[in-house]
Design a protein around this motif. Sequence first.
Motif, mmCIF file in Angstrom:
data_model
loop_
_atom_site.group_PDB
_atom_site.id
_atom_site.type_symbol
_atom_site.label_atom_id
_atom_site.label_comp_id
_atom_site.label_asym_id
_atom_site.label_seq_id
_atom_site.Cartn_x
_atom_site.Cartn_y
_atom_site.Cartn_z
ATOM 1 N N GLN A 118 0.831 -1.207 0.000
ATOM 2 C CA GLN A 118 0.000 0.000 0.000
ATOM 3 C C GLN A 118 0.867 1.260 0.000
ATOM 4 O O GLN A 118 0.510 2.273 -0.602
ATOM 5 C CB GLN A 118 -0.922 0.004 1.220
ATOM 6 C CG GLN A 118 -2.012 -1.056 1.176
ATOM 7 C CD GLN A 118 -2.966 -0.860 0.005
ATOM 8 O OE1 GLN A 118 -3.195 0.276 -0.454
ATOM 9 N NE2 GLN A 118 -3.498 -1.972 -0.517
ATOM 10 N N ALA A 131 -6.268 3.478 2.493
ATOM 11 C CA ALA A 131 -5.868 2.077 2.358
ATOM 12 C C ALA A 131 -4.540 1.833 3.070
ATOM 13 O O ALA A 131 -4.330 0.797 3.720
ATOM 14 C CB ALA A 131 -5.775 1.695 0.891
ATOM 15 N N LEU A 132 -3.611 2.799 2.953
ATOM 16 C CA LEU A 132 -2.327 2.689 3.646
ATOM 17 C C LEU A 132 -2.524 2.766 5.156
ATOM 18 O O LEU A 132 -1.893 2.018 5.922
ATOM 19 C CB LEU A 132 -1.373 3.784 3.173
ATOM 20 C CG LEU A 132 -0.009 3.834 3.874
ATOM 21 C CD1 LEU A 132 0.733 2.498 3.723
ATOM 22 C CD2 LEU A 132 0.833 4.983 3.320
#
Length: 365
Positions: A118, A131-132
């Motif tokens: 990610q 998402a990270l």
Amino acid sequence: MCRRIAALALSMMIAAPVAAQQSAPPPAVVVAPAAMTELAETVRFNGRLDAAQRVGLVPRVSGVLLDVAFGPGDRVQDGQLLFRIEPDLYQTAVREAEGALLAAEAQRELARIERDRQTELVGRQSAAQSALDNAEAALGRAEGDVLRLEAALERARLNLSYTEMRAPFSGRIGSSAMDEGALVGPETGPLATLTRLDPIHAEFAVPTATLRDYLERVEAGQAAREAAVTLELANGSTYPEPGDITFVDSAVNAGTDSVTLRARFANPRGRLLDDELVRVTLSATAPEGVLAVPQQAVQRDVQGAFVLVVGEGETVEQRRVEAGRTAQGLTVIEAGLEPGERVVTEGVNKVRPGMVVDAAPAGDG
């Protein structure tokens, strides 16, 4: 004629005891010389022995007692196995914890890979920052799971180690409170008591005034704390090793106006026992040269002290003396005797002044 016979009979009756007395051997006595001796001024107290260490061995885990690896009263060494509790349940717990940890480590590795992926995608602007963030959080949870399961594995291994109870120090162990096959645990209480007897301490109470005098003499160099104490055991024997004063209490017992002292004694053979009642002799001064005789040689009557001296021709003489303090079985003679003069120590009740005796030196077999 009858008068002559009667006179002759009377003469024989008188002569017979005289002849018997003249032919009887002189009474046997034991003598010892008055001698110059290095003798310290001493005071005696009642004391009690106290072991250096004493612990009750309580199981830290529950289970069936498989082995009792000692006999009552045995000397055991530091680290020696004493009890063994059934380990199967705790071995299983260790394997279970090891498996859970391996799974958690695998999950952590997956979470790290996802986080790195990610990070690369966000760097190329191919994925959203959220998402990270989720990947970072998942990695944190995975690392937390690994730490928790590492602790669980350590706890399981500790519990397994507790199934073997080993001696925490060298000493003498008492009897086991439980037999093999019994179910034991922390609630059982001590399975045995281990006592360290070398060194051992003697505790005794000293009147405050006596302690003040002793401490002042120590400061002045007239007495010492090292090798200052000797012990008399219950059977009257003297323990051969002197003890060092290691502790003087900081408070006075108001009820007895005394202070507790503690002396340490080497006890490599375990001759001295924990909680034994003893007589403690404290050397209140440094040894000094004095004229002394065995204590039993000094007799007393209404006029004072005297000894029976065996002089020339093995004849007994009563000698008045000035007797001082008594220490270590000897009485100090301040006046009335000269060094080397022999005094009667055994058989005093068999002789009188003026009698000839058969004198044997003390210690002759």
